[in-house]
Design a protein around this motif. Structure first.
Motif, PDB file in Angstrom:
ATOM      1  N   ASP A 178      57.739 -75.309  -6.473  1.00 21.53           N
ATOM      2  CA  ASP A 178      57.493 -73.874  -6.537  1.00 21.53           C
ATOM      3  C   ASP A 178      55.991 -73.618  -6.543  1.00 21.53           C
ATOM      4  N   LEU A 179      55.612 -72.443  -6.060  1.00 26.76           N
ATOM      5  CA  LEU A 179      54.259 -71.929  -6.225  1.00 26.76           C
ATOM      6  C   LEU A 179      54.344 -70.761  -7.189  1.00 26.76           C
ATOM      7  N   VAL A 180      53.628 -70.840  -8.299  1.00 25.31           N
ATOM      8  CA  VAL A 180      53.701 -69.821  -9.342  1.00 25.31           C
ATOM      9  C   VAL A 180      52.351 -69.138  -9.478  1.00 25.31           C
ATOM     10  N   VAL A 181      52.359 -67.812  -9.482  1.00 24.39           N
ATOM     11  CA  VAL A 181      51.157 -67.018  -9.720  1.00 24.39           C
ATOM     12  C   VAL A 181      51.197 -66.539 -11.162  1.00 24.39           C
ATOM     13  N   GLN A 182      50.151 -66.847 -11.911  1.00 24.70           N
ATOM     14  CA  GLN A 182      50.045 -66.454 -13.315  1.00 24.70           C
ATOM     15  C   GLN A 182      48.886 -65.472 -13.482  1.00 24.70           C
ATOM     16  N   ARG A 183      49.179 -64.307 -14.017  1.00 19.39           N
ATOM     17  CA  ARG A 183      48.122 -63.340 -14.342  1.00 19.39           C
ATOM     18  C   ARG A 183      47.324 -63.866 -15.524  1.00 19.39           C
TER      19      ARG A 183
END
Length: 430
Positions: free
Chosen positions: A393-398
């Motif tokens: 997975d590619l996860v974007v974290q703020r």
């Protein structure tokens, strides 16, 4: 302008601003445009909005939002000189996100000359109740010239209903069709014919089956906003793990700065222009690490390592441009982690009195955006978003994390220390 009235507009580049007053309980809103022939779009490509921000002709572009003193403005750039001759009308619409327009005070649409900023037309929408989408205005051709009409037509079916009304195919779950009941067999008397002698000629070859029709790709209206309570999103689940992903930073100065600013840890005199730099630390799966930034002209590369490219160095934060970098997700297998951050190069002592918005726009999949919190510390560097490859997975974290450099330590080294990148840093210049 009153509802239904019209006025001539110059055939030039115009900025269309959708504005409203924000506050507690006020839904977000989004501007969009539809380019019509005979009252309908020719294809889904004639719909310009947050997930499809530019028309192929270059005539219409969704620029994004800015917040100025409690008023939010979402903008479209419309270059009427570049509109294709077949296009008769450009519908200018607004859609509410998280509520109805009865909860949105001060809604208006304003048409300005993009170069000079002079107002050509303005329509203030009033009396909204349960509507979740509005056609606020439209450009239309009349006797070889362009005019703007104030419309004010509401929809209770949201952006989906409005888009569908103009011929857009919207991506939504389809209900499986119920199987038709099978009629019971009916018995009839059968007469058996006499035997037929075998044919002397072989039967003609069966015609090849017709290739299946390629279904049109529907428009996706989904948008993701990251918050403190929901700070991360899966790019894989959003379908956004290929193509180019554009990362945009826009900012608005709430008041004029004065005094002194920090430039790589050294005091320098203030400049009238605030200069923020969008940057990215990267770590690839082969162990290589680096930074993409304007400082030292380390603009990166899109089709070779690090597969990240900084488009340029913007000094205005204007909604039309801002700072942009692009990540080539076609090479996602090479990424281990990417940290997007912003530094103050000159013009301010900290991020206080700035309002900044970050938008990640995958080529495929939903747009991801978030705003930075108010800065209450003397920070000159802010970690914006961390993109991590988990293997599946590619996860974007703020992150939205303001960092305060120690005396004599650069903003870049400060963010490196905070996230354990482990790089060696030397002074650089633009």
């Amino acid at each position: 302008m009153p509802k239904g009235s019209n006025t001539p507009v110059p055939t030039t580049a115009l900025r269309v601003e959708l504005g409203w007053n924000t506050g507690p309980g006020v839904p977000d809103a989004d501007a969009s445009a539809l380019l019509l022939v005979g009252g309908k779009v020719r294809s889904d490509g004639d719909f310009v909005f947050y997930n499809q921000p530019a028309h192929s002709s270059g005539a219409v572009r969704h620029e994004g939002k800015r917040n100025a003193g409690g008023q939010v403005i979402d903008s479209l750039l419309v270059d009427l000189a570049r509109v294709e001759p077949a296009i008769e009308t450009i519908v200018l619409a607004a859609s509410a996100d998280g509520g109805a327009f009865g909860q949105v005070p001060g809604l208006y649409i304003e048409v300005k000359d993009a170069a000079q900023g002079a107002v050509t037309a303005r329509f203030d929408s009033a009396g909204a109740t349960v509507e979740t989408a509005f056609v606020l205005g439209e450009f239309y051709r009349r006797q070889g010239a362009w005019k703007f009409r104030a419309v004010g037509q509401g929809y209770s079916s949201g952006l989906e209903g409005l888009a569908t009304d103009y011929g857009i195919t919207v991506d939504e779950p389809q209900q499986a069709a119920a199987a038709a009941p099978t009629a019971p067999p009916v018995a009839f008397p059968v007469t058996v014919p006499p035997p037929v002698p075998p044919a002397t000629m072989p039967p003609p070859p069966a015609a090849p089956p017709a290739p299946p029709a390629t279904p049109a790709q529907p428009v996706r209206l989904t948008k993701v906003t990251l918050t403190k309570s929901a700070p991360s999103v899966s790019l894989t689940k959003q379908g956004g793990t290929s193509g180019a992903m554009r990362v945009n930073l826009n900012w608005q100065v709430r008041k004029q700065f004065s005094g002194w600013a920090s430039k790589l840890g050294r005091p320098v005199a203030m400049h009238n222009d605030l200069d923020l730099d969008l940057c990215a630390l990267y770590e690839l799966t082969d162990g290589s690490k680096g930074v993409v930034q304007a400082l030292g002209n380390a603009f990166g590369a899109l089709h070779q390592p690090p597969f990240i490219h900084l488009d340029g160095d913007d000094r205005t934060g204007a909604v039309a441009s801002g700072e942009n970098l692009t990540i080539n997700l076609d090479h996602k297998q090479h990424f281990r982690r990417i940290l997007v951050f912003v530094t103050i190069y000159e013009g301010a002592r900290s991020f206080a009195d700035l309002h900044a918005t970050v938008t990640l726009q995958p080529q495929y999949g939903a747009a991801i955006d978030f705003s930075l919190d108010e800065c209450t510390v003397p920070s000159t560097v802010c970690a914006l978003a961390l993109i991590t490859n988990t293997g599946s997975d590619l996860v974007v974290q703020r992150e939205a994390r303001y960092l305060v450099p120690e005396r004599g330590v650069s903003p870049q080294r400060t963010v490196d220390y905070a996230y354990g990148w482990g790089m060696n840093w030397t002074p650089g210049r633009k």
